[in-house]
Motif scaffolding. Structure first.
Motif, short mmCIF file in Angstrom:
data_model
loop_
_atom_site.label_atom_id
_atom_site.label_comp_id
_atom_site.label_asym_id
_atom_site.label_seq_id
_atom_site.Cartn_x
_atom_site.Cartn_y
_atom_site.Cartn_z
N LEU A 53 0.84 -1.20 0.00
CA LEU A 53 0.00 0.00 0.00
C LEU A 53 0.87 1.24 0.00
O LEU A 53 2.05 1.18 0.37
CB LEU A 53 -0.90 0.04 1.23
N GLY A 54 0.30 2.37 -0.41
CA GLY A 54 1.03 3.63 -0.36
C GLY A 54 0.36 4.69 -1.20
O GLY A 54 -0.46 4.40 -2.07
N GLY A 55 0.72 5.93 -0.92
CA GLY A 55 0.18 7.05 -1.67
C GLY A 55 0.64 7.06 -3.12
O GLY A 55 1.69 6.52 -3.46
N THR A 56 -0.16 7.67 -3.97
CA THR A 56 0.24 7.87 -5.35
C THR A 56 1.10 9.14 -5.43
O THR A 56 1.35 9.81 -4.43
CB THR A 56 -0.99 8.00 -6.25
N GLY A 57 1.57 9.45 -6.64
CA GLY A 57 2.43 10.61 -6.81
C GLY A 57 3.90 10.25 -6.86
O GLY A 57 4.75 11.12 -7.02
N HIS A 58 4.21 8.94 -6.69
CA HIS A 58 5.60 8.46 -6.68
C HIS A 58 5.89 7.57 -7.88
O HIS A 58 6.81 6.76 -7.84
CB HIS A 58 5.87 7.68 -5.40
N GLU A 59 5.15 7.69 -8.93
CA GLU A 59 5.23 6.76 -10.06
C GLU A 59 6.64 6.69 -10.65
O GLU A 59 7.32 7.72 -10.69
CB GLU A 59 4.21 7.16 -11.11
N PRO A 60 7.05 5.48 -11.10
CA PRO A 60 6.25 4.27 -11.28
C PRO A 60 5.88 3.52 -10.01
O PRO A 60 4.99 2.68 -10.04
CB PRO A 60 7.10 3.39 -12.19
N ALA A 82 -1.86 7.78 2.56
CA ALA A 82 -2.13 6.35 2.71
C ALA A 82 -3.60 6.04 2.45
O ALA A 82 -4.47 6.86 2.75
CB ALA A 82 -1.76 5.90 4.12
N PRO A 83 -3.89 4.86 1.91
CA PRO A 83 -5.29 4.42 1.79
C PRO A 83 -5.80 3.99 3.17
O PRO A 83 -5.02 3.86 4.12
CB PRO A 83 -5.19 3.22 0.84
N GLY A 84 -7.09 3.72 3.27
CA GLY A 84 -7.65 3.25 4.52
C GLY A 84 -7.54 1.74 4.65
O GLY A 84 -7.28 1.03 3.67
N PRO A 85 -7.75 1.21 5.86
CA PRO A 85 -7.60 -0.23 6.08
C PRO A 85 -8.61 -1.09 5.34
O PRO A 85 -8.30 -2.23 4.98
CB PRO A 85 -7.75 -0.38 7.60
N GLN A 86 -9.81 -0.58 5.08
CA GLN A 86 -10.82 -1.41 4.41
C GLN A 86 -10.36 -1.83 3.02
O GLN A 86 -10.57 -2.98 2.59
CB GLN A 86 -12.16 -0.67 4.33
N ALA A 87 -9.71 -0.92 2.29
CA ALA A 87 -9.20 -1.26 0.96
C ALA A 87 -8.10 -2.31 1.07
O ALA A 87 -8.01 -3.22 0.23
CB ALA A 87 -8.67 -0.01 0.27
N CYS A 88 -7.27 -2.22 2.11
CA CYS A 88 -6.20 -3.21 2.30
C CYS A 88 -6.78 -4.58 2.65
O CYS A 88 -6.28 -5.61 2.18
CB CYS A 88 -5.25 -2.74 3.40
N LYS A 116 -1.22 -1.35 10.64
CA LYS A 116 -1.51 -1.94 11.95
C LYS A 116 -3.00 -2.29 12.07
O LYS A 116 -3.35 -3.37 12.55
CB LYS A 116 -1.11 -0.98 13.07
N LEU A 117 -3.86 -1.37 11.65
CA LEU A 117 -5.30 -1.64 11.71
C LEU A 117 -5.68 -2.81 10.81
O LEU A 117 -6.48 -3.67 11.18
CB LEU A 117 -6.08 -0.39 11.30
N THR A 118 -5.07 -2.85 9.63
CA THR A 118 -5.35 -3.94 8.69
C THR A 118 -4.97 -5.28 9.30
O THR A 118 -5.74 -6.25 9.23
CB THR A 118 -4.57 -3.72 7.38
N MET A 119 -3.79 -5.37 9.89
CA MET A 119 -3.32 -6.64 10.47
C MET A 119 -4.24 -7.11 11.58
O MET A 119 -4.56 -8.30 11.68
CB MET A 119 -1.90 -6.48 10.99
N LYS A 120 -4.70 -6.20 12.42
CA LYS A 120 -5.62 -6.58 13.50
C LYS A 120 -6.90 -7.19 12.94
O LYS A 120 -7.40 -8.21 13.44
CB LYS A 120 -5.97 -5.35 14.35
N LEU A 121 -7.42 -6.56 11.89
CA LEU A 121 -8.71 -7.01 11.35
C LEU A 121 -8.58 -8.31 10.56
O LEU A 121 -9.44 -9.19 10.68
CB LEU A 121 -9.30 -5.90 10.49
N VAL A 122 -7.52 -8.47 9.76
CA VAL A 122 -7.41 -9.70 8.98
C VAL A 122 -7.07 -10.89 9.87
O VAL A 122 -7.48 -12.02 9.58
CB VAL A 122 -6.39 -9.57 7.82
#
Length: 332
Positions: A53-60, A82-88, A116-122
């Motif tokens: 995951l990560g923000g855009t603007g750093h292409e490629p 950063a995107p939110g955890p639901q997308a992850c 961290k939030l993503t890991m807890k939920l998955v």
């Protein structure tokens, strides 16, 4: 710095750049309605898969390295966000093919919070996931406080090495251990000669004098405390390489990877001149470059400068680096 960019409505930047990425690489990647960039061969995968995951603007980076042999799903946020955890979570569920998922997170505050939030939920859902954090910027914390170091271009060679290990049928535990070993033996230092602008707002990201450079510049214009007068390519290469070698305690006889990553407005000519000095300087020290890359890999819009990355290598890691892959911006 006045912003001058070929864009449309700033509110649509992320969607439009992702559509452009996928439309220009239709045989490798696809875009979901929730803006996930997905390896088109994922549906046929019977192996450990990789999500980042990560923000855009750093292409490629980061989505330009989705495909066979590297990342399976990239979860892009808006520009520098950063995107939110639901997308992850959606991405990890989609990526899971029964062999587990490696979740790669760069050490930036927003990314880490989402991670961290993503890991807890998955984990609550019983999905087999292991997280590896890239944190190799030596400018803002000593090695004993590596958890405070920012993640820079080092994520991309880590994707390559972890992706090759996964493609060769390694277990999730093995892939995570290989990725962690590489991350623990990596170091990056960045230099900027000119800042950038935020493409959605036009705000200036760091300001440097006409005759100034800053060694230790972060990915989003964060200062590194190394501001000095402009120097030649060879002088800057030696200053930066000495710091990197010291950080990893690289000695004569060792083998390393070297990457010169242009951050957006530094020409390939300049990058190649810097790499030339690195090669000759390391040769004098009895240190062998066994893996290398020069070019724009992870950029910061029109920031002028480059990131110098090194990693301690062994035969296994070199084999993974050289293994086949097929992504929009790296194919072997």
């Amino acid at each position: 710095m006045k912003m001058k960019k070929f864009i449309n409505n700033p509110e649509n930047l992320t969607q439009e750049l992702l559509e452009g990425l996928v439309l220009s690489n239709p045989d490798i990647i696809e875009l979901t309605d929730s803006k996930l960039v997905v390896n088109k061969e994922l549906k046929n995968s019977d192996r450990v898969t990789i999500v980042t995951l990560g923000g855009t603007g750093h292409e490629p980076a980061l989505s330009g390295f989705v495909g066979e042999g590297m990342v399976d799903i990239s979860v892009p946020g808006d520009i520098f966000a950063a995107p939110g955890p639901q997308a992850c979570i959606e991405a990890i569920k989609m990526a899971d093919k029964g062999k587990g998922v490696l979740f790669v997170v760069l050490n930036h505050a927003g990314d880490m919070l989402t991670g961290k939030l993503t890991m807890k939920l998955v984990e609550k859902e019983g999905i087999n996931v292991k997280k590896v954090v890239t944190q190799e910027d030596i400018s803002n914390a000593p090695r004993e406080r590596a958890e405070d170091r920012r993640g820079l271009v080092g994520c991309v060679p880590l994707y390559k090495i972890a992706g090759a290990a996964a493609s060769q049928g390694k277990s999730l535990e093995e892939v995570a251990a290989i990725a962690q070993r590489f991350a623990d033996n990596s170091a990056t230092l960045a230099v900027a000669a000119r800042g950038a602008t935020h493409p959605a707002t036009g705000s200036v990201i760091s300001t440097l004098g006409e005759d100034e450079i800053e060694i230790g510049m972060g990915q989003h214009g964060e200062g590194g405390g190394g501001r000095m007068k402009m120097k030649t390519a060879d002088e800057v290469a030696v200053i930066m390489m000495d710091k990197l070698l010291k950080d990893l305690d690289i000695k004569s006889g060792e083998k390393i990877m070297v990457i010169i990553n242009g951050t957006g407005a530094t020409t390939l000519m300049e990058q190649l001149i810097v790499y030339r000095k690195c090669h000759k300087y390391l040769e004098e020290k009895g240190i062998e470059i066994v893996a290398r890359a020069v070019g724009e890999i992870l950029t910061v819009q029109e920031m002028a400068g480059f990131q110098m990355f090194i990693a301690r290598m062994d035969e296994e890691l070199v084999d993974y680096w050289n293994a086949p892959c097929r992504t929009p911006y790296l194919t072997r």
